[in-house]
Design a protein around this motif. Structure first.
Motif, PDB file in Angstrom:
ATOM      1  N   THR A  33       8.612 -31.378 -34.959  1.00 39.24           N
ATOM      2  CA  THR A  33       7.563 -30.668 -35.681  1.00 39.24           C
ATOM      3  C   THR A  33       6.453 -31.651 -36.005  1.00 39.24           C
ATOM      4  O   THR A  33       6.677 -32.624 -36.735  1.00 39.24           O
ATOM      5  N   ASN A  34       5.277 -31.400 -35.432  1.00 42.27           N
ATOM      6  CA  ASN A  34       4.126 -32.281 -35.687  1.00 42.27           C
ATOM      7  C   ASN A  34       4.451 -33.746 -35.417  1.00 42.27           C
ATOM      8  O   ASN A  34       4.043 -34.638 -36.151  1.00 42.27           O
ATOM      9  N   GLY A  35       5.209 -33.994 -34.367  1.00 44.89           N
ATOM     10  CA  GLY A  35       5.474 -35.360 -33.944  1.00 44.89           C
ATOM     11  C   GLY A  35       6.619 -36.050 -34.635  1.00 44.89           C
ATOM     12  O   GLY A  35       6.898 -37.218 -34.357  1.00 44.89           O
ATOM     13  N   LEU A  36       7.309 -35.348 -35.538  1.00 44.77           N
ATOM     14  CA  LEU A  36       8.476 -35.911 -36.221  1.00 44.77           C
ATOM     15  C   LEU A  36       9.663 -34.973 -36.033  1.00 44.77           C
ATOM     16  O   LEU A  36       9.482 -33.779 -35.768  1.00 44.77           O
ATOM     17  N   PRO A  37      10.901 -35.483 -36.159  1.00 45.87           N
ATOM     18  CA  PRO A  37      12.072 -34.626 -35.991  1.00 45.87           C
ATOM     19  C   PRO A  37      12.033 -33.403 -36.908  1.00 45.87           C
ATOM     20  O   PRO A  37      11.653 -33.503 -38.078  1.00 45.87           O
ATOM     21  N   ALA A  38      12.423 -32.259 -36.364  1.00 52.12           N
ATOM     22  CA  ALA A  38      12.380 -31.012 -37.129  1.00 52.12           C
ATOM     23  C   ALA A  38      13.476 -30.997 -38.190  1.00 52.12           C
ATOM     24  O   ALA A  38      14.558 -31.567 -38.019  1.00 52.12           O
ATOM     25  N   ILE A  39      13.179 -30.326 -39.306  1.00 52.71           N
ATOM     26  CA  ILE A  39      14.198 -30.047 -40.316  1.00 52.71           C
ATOM     27  C   ILE A  39      14.946 -28.807 -39.848  1.00 52.71           C
ATOM     28  O   ILE A  39      14.375 -27.723 -39.749  1.00 52.71           O
ATOM     29  N   THR A  40      16.214 -28.967 -39.531  1.00 49.76           N
ATOM     30  CA  THR A  40      16.979 -27.885 -38.926  1.00 49.76           C
ATOM     31  C   THR A  40      17.749 -27.044 -39.929  1.00 49.76           C
ATOM     32  O   THR A  40      18.229 -25.962 -39.601  1.00 49.76           O
ATOM     33  N   ALA A  41      17.889 -27.515 -41.136  1.00 52.14           N
ATOM     34  CA  ALA A  41      18.547 -26.763 -42.214  1.00 52.14           C
ATOM     35  C   ALA A  41      18.091 -27.359 -43.540  1.00 52.14           C
ATOM     36  O   ALA A  41      17.672 -28.511 -43.605  1.00 52.14           O
ATOM     37  N   GLY A  42      18.195 -26.564 -44.612  1.00 46.36           N
ATOM     38  CA  GLY A  42      17.792 -27.059 -45.926  1.00 46.36           C
ATOM     39  C   GLY A  42      16.327 -27.407 -45.993  1.00 46.36           C
ATOM     40  O   GLY A  42      15.955 -28.461 -46.503  1.00 46.36           O
ATOM     41  N   ALA A  43      15.468 -26.532 -45.481  1.00 45.84           N
ATOM     42  CA  ALA A  43      14.044 -26.858 -45.363  1.00 45.84           C
ATOM     43  C   ALA A  43      13.287 -26.771 -46.676  1.00 45.84           C
ATOM     44  O   ALA A  43      12.212 -27.362 -46.807  1.00 45.84           O
ATOM     45  N   LYS A  44      13.809 -26.037 -47.672  1.00 43.85           N
ATOM     46  CA  LYS A  44      13.074 -25.818 -48.911  1.00 43.85           C
ATOM     47  C   LYS A  44      13.169 -27.022 -49.839  1.00 43.85           C
ATOM     48  O   LYS A  44      14.161 -27.751 -49.834  1.00 43.85           O
ATOM     49  N   PHE A  45      12.128 -27.202 -50.635  1.00 43.33           N
ATOM     50  CA  PHE A  45      12.113 -28.246 -51.663  1.00 43.33           C
ATOM     51  C   PHE A  45      13.361 -28.115 -52.523  1.00 43.33           C
ATOM     52  O   PHE A  45      13.702 -27.033 -53.001  1.00 43.33           O
ATOM     53  N   GLY A  46      14.048 -29.229 -52.719  1.00 38.48           N
ATOM     54  CA  GLY A  46      15.242 -29.245 -53.552  1.00 38.48           C
ATOM     55  C   GLY A  46      16.538 -29.097 -52.795  1.00 38.48           C
ATOM     56  O   GLY A  46      17.606 -29.407 -53.321  1.00 38.48           O
TER      57      GLY A  46
END
Length: 312
Positions: A33-46
């Motif tokens: 994502t935008n040149g960095l590894p994607a967050i695949t789970a737990g994407a929300k703050f906290g």
């Protein structure tokens, strides 16, 4: 000391002029994502995130993606930050460290050199309440030496960081000057210009019990045993007045948990007000006892001046 301190605090890293990027261009690779590894789970703050493995060549300069922007104040150099984080290397899917599992945020003073340069640069100018993903090239991380065994030499690092809180840290104690009338105790300067105060130890026998006296009494909240404090301090030996440690000499305040220091500090600072300057005289039983500690001989009485600048 918590594990992150061992991983992030590297005082000998080389200076770099790498720029901070915030690329909004998408990627054709679903794992990026935008040149960095994607967050695949737990994407929300906290939430504890899970990161994909980096694909292709890692960024050669510091890269910052704002995953979600908070609505708090913008962080600036000198702020005491509380954050949660997860970190892994570019070519791995296994984190080398994270604070989410410990259930305890990590505290740092931004721009003070307490952490790797990629953190100091990447977290500056972000809003409190934001989640950011930071790609850190080796020269802003651990360089070619790495941090074995978790981080090999030349590794590019990827962090997801939730910025929980930012506290503005004053340069010195400020409040009511308290008379120092006991001639058998050290005398401490009352300057408030951010420079180390004078500290004169009398040529008498040291007290046998802990001394914790206001030099300047601030107006902030009382310190609790569970607090994390940001302080400026210096320490000398009673027997000869020789300095053995000073945050002033390092050019930045120190941040620590009150429960993680010697008894003389934890007992002597608990209940004192934020914004104060405190004289601590620490007998061996509340210091390092019968054990020598670097430049501190065994059975030493220690003398400290401590400016309590902020608490988390």
């Amino acid at each position: 000391m918590r594990r992150l301190a061992g991983l992030l605090v590297v005082p000998l890293l080389l200076l770099s002029t790498a720029a901070c990027g915030n690329d909004t261009k998408g990627s054709d690779n679903a794992s990026m994502t935008n040149g960095l590894p994607a967050i695949t789970a737990g994407a929300k703050f906290g939430e504890k995130p899970t990161l994909a493995k980096g694909e292709g060549d890692p960024p050669k300069e510091l890269k910052v993606n704002v995953v979600s922007e908070g609505d708090g104040p913008v962080t600036k150099e000198g702020d005491a930050l509380q954050v949660n984080y997860l970190g892994q290397t570019w070519d791995s899917t296994t984190p080398f460290d994270n604070s989410f599992d410990r259930g305890e945020p990590f505290t740092l003073t931004l721009g003070a050199g307490q952490v790797i340069k990629g953190w100091d640069q990447g977290l500056k100018g972000q809003k409190v309440g934001s989640r950011v993903e930071i790609g850190i090239p080796p020269e802003l991380g651990y360089g070619e030496q790495g941090s074995p065994p978790s981080i090999k030499g030349g590794a590019t690092l990827v962090f997801v960081v939730d910025i929980l809180k930012a506290t503005t840290v004053p340069k010195a104690a400020e409040g009511t000057v308290v008379a120092q009338e006991n001639k058998d105790l050290p005398k401490v300067g009352t300057n408030t210009d951010g420079k180390a105060p004078s500290l004169t130890v009398p040529k008498t026998d040291p007290p046998k019990e802990l001394v914790s006296n206001y030099v300047i009494e601030g107006k902030g909240e009382a310190v609790k045993a569970s607090d994390t404090l940001t302080v400026q301090y210096q320490g000398v030996l009673w027997k000869d007045g020789k300095k053995f440690d000073s945050s002033y000499d390092r050019g930045a305040p120190a941040t620590f948990q009150l429960g993680g220091v010697i008894k003389g500090w934890s007992k002597g600072l608990e209940g004192k007000k934020v914004g104060s300057r405190v004289l601590l005289v620490v007998p061996p039983a509340d210091g390092y006892g019968d054990q020598a500690q670097g430049p501190i001989p065994a059975k030493s009485t220690l003398v400290f001046t401590v400016d309590i600048l902020a608490k988390q």
